[in-house]
Design a protein around this motif. Sequence first.
Motif, mmCIF file in Angstrom:
data_model
loop_
_atom_site.group_PDB
_atom_site.id
_atom_site.type_symbol
_atom_site.label_atom_id
_atom_site.label_comp_id
_atom_site.label_asym_id
_atom_site.label_seq_id
_atom_site.Cartn_x
_atom_site.Cartn_y
_atom_site.Cartn_z
ATOM 1 N N MET A 76 -1.406 9.245 -7.350
ATOM 2 C CA MET A 76 -0.438 8.526 -7.348
ATOM 3 C C MET A 76 0.529 7.885 -8.766
ATOM 4 S SD MET A 76 -1.800 4.502 -6.602
ATOM 5 C CE MET A 76 -2.263 3.793 -8.200
ATOM 6 N N PRO A 77 1.510 8.514 -8.906
ATOM 7 C CA PRO A 77 2.189 8.287 -10.094
ATOM 8 C C PRO A 77 3.003 6.802 -10.220
ATOM 9 C CG PRO A 77 3.535 9.864 -8.716
ATOM 10 C CD PRO A 77 2.249 9.336 -8.015
ATOM 11 N N ILE A 78 3.197 6.173 -11.048
ATOM 12 C CA ILE A 78 4.073 5.096 -11.277
ATOM 13 C C ILE A 78 5.344 5.420 -11.740
ATOM 14 C CG2 ILE A 78 4.112 2.575 -12.091
ATOM 15 C CD1 ILE A 78 1.423 3.732 -10.938
ATOM 16 N N LEU A 79 6.545 5.386 -10.679
ATOM 17 C CA LEU A 79 7.758 5.708 -10.963
ATOM 18 C C LEU A 79 8.643 4.576 -11.416
ATOM 19 C CD1 LEU A 79 7.629 8.310 -8.203
ATOM 20 C CD2 LEU A 79 7.614 8.825 -10.484
ATOM 21 N N PRO A 80 9.983 4.867 -11.953
ATOM 22 C CA PRO A 80 10.900 3.581 -12.390
ATOM 23 C C PRO A 80 11.730 3.384 -11.091
ATOM 24 C CG PRO A 80 11.423 5.803 -13.195
ATOM 25 C CD PRO A 80 10.238 6.072 -12.759
ATOM 26 N N VAL A 81 12.045 2.207 -10.988
ATOM 27 C CA VAL A 81 13.124 2.076 -10.058
ATOM 28 C C VAL A 81 14.394 1.873 -10.845
ATOM 29 C CG1 VAL A 81 14.138 0.213 -8.754
ATOM 30 C CG2 VAL A 81 11.766 0.328 -8.447
ATOM 31 N N GLN A 103 -5.136 4.257 4.393
ATOM 32 C CA GLN A 103 -5.900 3.946 3.357
ATOM 33 C C GLN A 103 -5.057 3.995 2.052
ATOM 34 O OE1 GLN A 103 -9.761 6.062 3.329
ATOM 35 N NE2 GLN A 103 -10.445 4.479 4.558
ATOM 36 N N PHE A 104 -4.141 4.760 1.782
ATOM 37 C CA PHE A 104 -3.157 5.008 0.527
ATOM 38 C C PHE A 104 -2.368 3.650 0.612
ATOM 39 C CE2 PHE A 104 -2.839 9.924 1.367
ATOM 40 C CZ PHE A 104 -4.053 10.041 0.850
ATOM 41 N N ALA A 105 -1.961 3.237 1.549
ATOM 42 C CA ALA A 105 -1.309 1.839 1.656
ATOM 43 C C ALA A 105 -2.068 0.843 1.207
ATOM 44 C CB ALA A 105 -0.735 1.581 3.030
ATOM 45 N N ILE A 106 -3.472 0.692 1.491
ATOM 46 C CA ILE A 106 -4.126 -0.181 0.965
ATOM 47 C C ILE A 106 -4.313 -0.100 -0.421
ATOM 48 C CG2 ILE A 106 -6.643 -1.299 1.038
ATOM 49 C CD1 ILE A 106 -6.636 -0.284 4.239
ATOM 50 N N LEU A 107 -4.697 0.953 -0.787
ATOM 51 C CA LEU A 107 -5.151 1.481 -2.251
ATOM 52 C C LEU A 107 -3.659 1.090 -3.379
ATOM 53 C CD1 LEU A 107 -6.826 4.594 -1.920
ATOM 54 C CD2 LEU A 107 -7.672 2.897 -2.990
ATOM 55 N N GLY A 108 -2.657 1.606 -2.663
ATOM 56 C CA GLY A 108 -1.546 1.167 -3.648
ATOM 57 C C GLY A 108 -1.182 -0.148 -3.642
ATOM 58 N N SER A 109 -1.256 -0.948 -2.548
ATOM 59 C CA SER A 109 -1.013 -2.446 -2.505
ATOM 60 C C SER A 109 -1.841 -3.105 -3.268
ATOM 61 C CB SER A 109 -1.359 -3.174 -1.084
ATOM 62 O OG SER A 109 -0.290 -2.333 -0.145
ATOM 63 N N PRO A 159 3.002 -7.125 -2.598
ATOM 64 C CA PRO A 159 3.989 -5.455 -2.740
ATOM 65 C C PRO A 159 4.036 -5.264 -1.381
ATOM 66 C CG PRO A 159 1.690 -5.176 -3.121
ATOM 67 C CD PRO A 159 1.585 -6.878 -3.172
ATOM 68 N N THR A 160 5.349 -4.810 -1.313
ATOM 69 C CA THR A 160 5.977 -4.122 0.183
ATOM 70 C C THR A 160 5.328 -2.780 0.266
ATOM 71 O OG1 THR A 160 8.087 -3.487 -0.995
ATOM 72 C CG2 THR A 160 7.948 -5.656 0.418
ATOM 73 N N VAL A 161 5.250 -2.190 1.468
ATOM 74 C CA VAL A 161 4.849 -0.948 1.563
ATOM 75 C C VAL A 161 5.720 -0.403 2.496
ATOM 76 C CG1 VAL A 161 2.823 0.317 2.635
ATOM 77 C CG2 VAL A 161 2.194 -1.449 1.480
ATOM 78 N N GLY A 162 6.241 0.923 2.202
ATOM 79 C CA GLY A 162 7.002 1.622 3.043
ATOM 80 C C GLY A 162 6.553 2.941 3.334
ATOM 81 N N LEU A 163 6.715 3.196 4.725
ATOM 82 C CA LEU A 163 6.342 4.669 5.041
ATOM 83 C C LEU A 163 7.414 5.475 5.063
ATOM 84 C CD1 LEU A 163 4.249 6.591 6.562
ATOM 85 C CD2 LEU A 163 4.956 5.687 8.649
ATOM 86 N N VAL A 215 4.202 5.434 0.758
ATOM 87 C CA VAL A 215 2.938 6.159 1.322
ATOM 88 C C VAL A 215 3.337 7.223 2.113
ATOM 89 C CG1 VAL A 215 1.156 4.531 1.117
ATOM 90 C CG2 VAL A 215 2.478 4.903 3.169
ATOM 91 N N THR A 216 2.913 8.524 1.806
ATOM 92 C CA THR A 216 2.879 9.790 2.632
ATOM 93 C C THR A 216 1.831 10.537 2.342
ATOM 94 O OG1 THR A 216 4.711 11.503 2.983
ATOM 95 C CG2 THR A 216 4.195 10.804 0.587
ATOM 96 N N ASP A 217 1.981 11.691 3.190
ATOM 97 C CA ASP A 217 0.783 12.899 2.998
ATOM 98 C C ASP A 217 1.258 13.538 1.460
ATOM 99 O OD1 ASP A 217 2.073 15.588 3.631
ATOM 100 O OD2 ASP A 217 3.328 14.197 4.753
ATOM 101 N N GLY A 218 0.289 14.289 1.184
ATOM 102 C CA GLY A 218 0.185 14.755 -0.262
ATOM 103 C C GLY A 218 1.108 15.830 -0.375
ATOM 104 N N PHE A 219 1.392 16.690 0.794
ATOM 105 C CA PHE A 219 2.469 18.034 0.708
ATOM 106 C C PHE A 219 3.848 17.403 0.586
ATOM 107 C CE2 PHE A 219 4.896 21.226 2.377
ATOM 108 C CZ PHE A 219 4.263 22.229 1.787
ATOM 109 N N THR A 220 4.075 16.279 1.186
ATOM 110 C CA THR A 220 5.522 15.767 1.376
ATOM 111 C C THR A 220 5.828 14.977 0.072
ATOM 112 O OG1 THR A 220 5.497 15.305 3.901
ATOM 113 C CG2 THR A 220 7.250 14.407 2.751
ATOM 114 N N GLY A 221 4.739 14.141 -0.083
ATOM 115 C CA GLY A 221 4.740 13.535 -1.582
ATOM 116 C C GLY A 221 4.834 14.433 -2.728
#
Lengths: 341, 341
Positions: free
Chosen positions: A124-129, A155-161, A173-177, A224-230
């Motif tokens: 999970m990187p933290i990226l700039p808006v 679970q990524f959505a829970i962890l990220g939140s 925090p808002t979560v987008g798929l 959130v997304t799968d590790g390949f797409t992300g």
Amino acid sequence: MKIAVDAMGGDNAPQAIVEGVIQAAKENSQVQFQLYGDQEKVKACLTEDIDNIVVIHTSEKIESDDEPVKAIRQKKDASMVVAAKAVKEGKADALFSAGNTGGLLTAGLLIIGRIKGIDRPGLMPILPVIGQENRQFILMDVGANADCKPKNIHQFAILGSYYAKYVLHIDQPTVGLLNNGTEATKGNELMKAVYPLLEEDTSLNFTGNVEARDILNGVSDVIVTDGFTGNAVLKTIEGTAGTLLKLLKTNILAQGLSGKIGALLLKNTFKGLRNTLDYSQFGGAVLFGLKAPLVKAHGSSDKTSVYHALKQIETIVSSSVIKDLVTYFETTEQNSNEASH
Amino acid sequence: MKIAVDAMGGDNAPQAIVEGVIQAAKENSQVQFQLYGDQEKVKACLTEDIDNIVVIHTSEKIESDDEPVKAIRQKKDASMVVAAKAVKEGKADALFSAGNTGGLLTAGLLIIGRIKGIDRPGLMPILPVIGQENRQFILMDVGANADCKPKNIHQFAILGSYYAKYVLHIDQPTVGLLNNGTEATKGNELMKAVYPLLEEDTSLNFTGNVEARDILNGVSDVIVTDGFTGNAVLKTIEGTAGTLLKLLKTNILAQGLSGKIGALLLKNTFKGLRNTLDYSQFGGAVLFGLKAPLVKAHGSSDKTSVYHALKQIETIVSSSVIKDLVTYFETTEQNSNEASH
């Protein structure tokens, strides 16, 4: 607080690692920094005698081209392995490394271990808006899990939140798929299965599907997304930004403004753009879902990036995020066990 | 040569579509352009009387928010549907539209039909290699097939190679598999299964895995992936480039160079960057693998984008690419049938 630092990982190790540690150690004497690595080489970089820095000698290191699982299993005295073991044994609270990503993921999973109830930790990187100073977003997973089940992305959505709330201090925090369209019906089979899981989880502030073209504009706090797409999305951002900066330079120089004005403009504009894009200022990528924080800085990290990643670790450890995640998953696990009886 | 044009599809239809057609028709009187759409509206845009433009009245249109499959099945007199039927019936050689992408994919599959032996046609934009004038690459699939089997991606590699050779005139085009690392062992389950198919196909110039950060630099002529990942990558390129251009504008203006020099620089630099990035100059995205070429221009296309897409169609039809693909797949199919006996 004690932070285990893999002093031998990264293109500029141990120099950049030790320098980053020195800066962080001087700033906060309450934190002990443990430098794992070749004693002689590490001490050669340690120009000052600082009380809260200790050096622990290790005779091996994980190379950048080592096969991860094999290397972690066989190189028992590698700096990364010994540092991870220190975390597992409670001698340190968190792990930092700029070394072999695959090796680090393996060390995290096999040595530090997952929080009970979490199937797959995510990277999970933290990226700039872009265009909104001091606002960041999380993209998860960017490569720890090339193949994901719907439950993993949930679970990524829970962890990220949790991370966004506890460490970035974002309220609800808002979560987008990440998906191939914003409509609820969009997606491949995987994302179509993930959508209802996110929608039904009332603990999440799920706002629906988001498209890759909007993520840098702050469309969601947690994407959130799968590790390949992300992984593909993160590398596309890096590649496009890098290519454009190069093209921009060529274009500005081609205007004939190669004199003082051109040089000044180039310098200032570039600095502005680079600062905005440089996400190492927000720390490294967290392998999140482990029993202790593991932060991975880019292989090319300089001392400043290392410093920022260490400050990030201090924030994570100071918060109760891991403790509360453990409780959350214990309770959820218990509830779903009870429900199945 | 006859090109069926959906005059009602796109944000600026029919005005921009008709204007693009006028430009193309004047340039090449050997090509007949068939404008399908509301007669009154289309003729109002047709300011000149040009011999090789004909108008065919249709009473309906596919809206941008129509549910694709349903709309194509039910709106039998929609401009897109009637134009596609003209291609199917041999009254036209190719189809152009800037309308509803899903609708167009459906019309292509259900009305024009696939080349025998091709399971899934792919959507394929032609993108600029940044920093190398006049060099382009193909990314495929970018959204026609959110879920792909290994065989589909193998066929994208064949399709893309044919297009690169016949239409972009690249001798022995290189093929790269978009992956989460360059090593042969990398990938999710899907890409690990695709790799040997590409490697063993001696008709392809397969050069291995490529990473998303390198694609704009021309790492391969043809880059293949599943439609979900390709869609995310394409939208990330668009989003990152758009966000950076906005940021650049803010940064240049913040230098205090808002006077004449600033304005000039801004104008010239932007023009250079935009021209380089504007892939509509290479035409639209081709839905490739159908019995006839189908080219989809961006919904926001102006007359110039429409013109370029029409020139692209002329090049595709003039080449023998579809005919030779039909032969290739007939032979391959036959061979594999014989092999299985």
